[in-house]
Design a protein around this motif. Sequence first.
Motif, PDB file in Angstrom:
ATOM      1  N   LEU A  96       0.823  -1.210   0.000  1.00  0.00           N
ATOM      2  CA  LEU A  96       0.000   0.000   0.000  1.00  0.00           C
ATOM      3  C   LEU A  96       0.858   1.261   0.000  1.00  0.00           C
ATOM      4  N   ASN A 104       3.301   1.903  -1.653  1.00  0.00           N
ATOM      5  CA  ASN A 104       3.769   2.220  -3.006  1.00  0.00           C
ATOM      6  C   ASN A 104       2.740   2.998  -3.822  1.00  0.00           C
ATOM      7  N   LEU A 105       1.530   3.176  -3.278  1.00  0.00           N
ATOM      8  CA  LEU A 105       0.460   3.781  -4.072  1.00  0.00           C
ATOM      9  C   LEU A 105       0.749   5.236  -4.450  1.00  0.00           C
ATOM     10  N   MET A 149       3.354   5.554  -7.097  1.00  0.00           N
ATOM     11  CA  MET A 149       2.798   4.977  -8.324  1.00  0.00           C
ATOM     12  C   MET A 149       1.885   5.977  -9.030  1.00  0.00           C
ATOM     13  N   PHE A 150       0.974   6.604  -8.288  1.00  0.00           N
ATOM     14  CA  PHE A 150       0.039   7.547  -8.914  1.00  0.00           C
ATOM     15  C   PHE A 150       0.753   8.814  -9.400  1.00  0.00           C
ATOM     16  N   ASN A 177       9.928   2.049  -1.717  1.00  0.00           N
ATOM     17  CA  ASN A 177       8.736   2.615  -2.356  1.00  0.00           C
ATOM     18  C   ASN A 177       8.995   2.966  -3.817  1.00  0.00           C
ATOM     19  N   GLY A 205       7.027   1.157  -6.389  1.00  0.00           N
ATOM     20  CA  GLY A 205       5.730   1.707  -6.770  1.00  0.00           C
ATOM     21  C   GLY A 205       5.856   2.703  -7.902  1.00  0.00           C
TER      22      GLY A 205
END
Length: 452
Positions: A42, A44-45, A48-49, A146, A149
């Motif tokens: 989570l 990494n969200l 990522m975004f 991270n 991500g």
Amino acid sequence: MSWVQTTVARGYSSDFPGTVADRPDRQSVWGKHEGARLIFRLSNLVPMFVAISMVIPITLIGTFRLGEILVLGLYPFYIKHILKALRNREVLFLISLAVLWFCSQLLSDIYNGSTMKNNLRGLGSIVLTMTTFVFFCGLYSRDYRNHLGALLGAIAGGVLSASLIYRFDRGNQSYVENLWDFYVSGWAHPTFAILAFLLFRKHPWFLFPIGIAYSVLANIYGGRSDGLMVLISTLFLFYLWIQLRKSNSNLRGAMRKGFILSAILLIPIYFLYVNYAQAGVLGKSAKTQIDLAKNPYNPIEVLLLARNESLIALDAIYEKPLLGHGSWANPGHLRRLYLLKMREIYGAQAPRKIFQDILPVHSVLLGAWVFGGFAGFAFWAYVIYRTFYLANRLLLGAPLSMIALVVVYLPYFSWHVMFSPNSFARFSWPLHMAFLVFAEAYWTQRRADSIR
């Protein structure tokens, strides 16, 4: 004894976050799906975004990316971690050099009488590059992993970018002739990085043919530089795998030999490239460049044909070496000189006009000097030095999976900082540099703790 057991015995960690010296049983903790678990956490969200949204353009004074606006909006929520990251000396020194670059750009704009619009675009580009870098430093100061991500986000962003090009600009002949560069490499290269992370530690024999196939396909479909980057990474990973199997290997010396060996291997590979390009196997663009070269077996001449913008960049630097030409400079006499040189090289195939509203220097390193003066060049020269320094530190002590990410990144960085426009500096470099800084800081601290 397997190659993983051998490398573990020599002091390499096969897991996160400890070393074998700390926990002799760490190898068994990894488990079958631990690599995937690290990718799909989570935490990494957010990276990522942010990485996904870096491909979505928003036009105001200049062209922003949605990811840059998202970063600015998230700053208040990560200010504690950002302030912690600013205590890192590496980060502080990079910011200090960036401030000097900013000041030089401002003086250059005043000296050259740049328009307010161009002034804001040039200064804003420097500010946005560094705010994105500092934000990712804040993210990675908590956990440098991270970055996985962000790589996932780069894959999704590459797919989205290819979709947008196909939807709105698929008739562009340049995109058709350079299919790999515009439709594939954006998502394929970070995918190869993720595969290297997952496979190099336990299943390197699956990774090597993937890298070779990637480089072949990239060359066939117009992605010569991308194919070369992955080929270099694959060859070095293969060499590293051989060295790590030797329990008595001096890895530091082996690294030096590896760079020399890679350079030697590039010679026959280049000869093969010339022969296939002349035969037309590698596409129209590659054949045109080889045919235009007076000596196709001179790689420098062929490289200049492929990146001919470097010629005009050098002329521009010679003309104003200290302060440069100002933000988004586009002097008419240099444009005419560039077109004249293109006519001498390409003849009837040379472009008749330049459509960009900026001198086409096509280089982060040279472009910073052309537009912002010597301080811009000094910033990126230092970045090159520190990138290789930090990478070397990680190669000699990080986990095998993270070593694989470093090896994939180095050729990618080296090419783009020399031969890509400023978009690389703004949208890709910050997150990778933050990863190197905090991965190296973490493993340096772990080694120091294990000695105590």
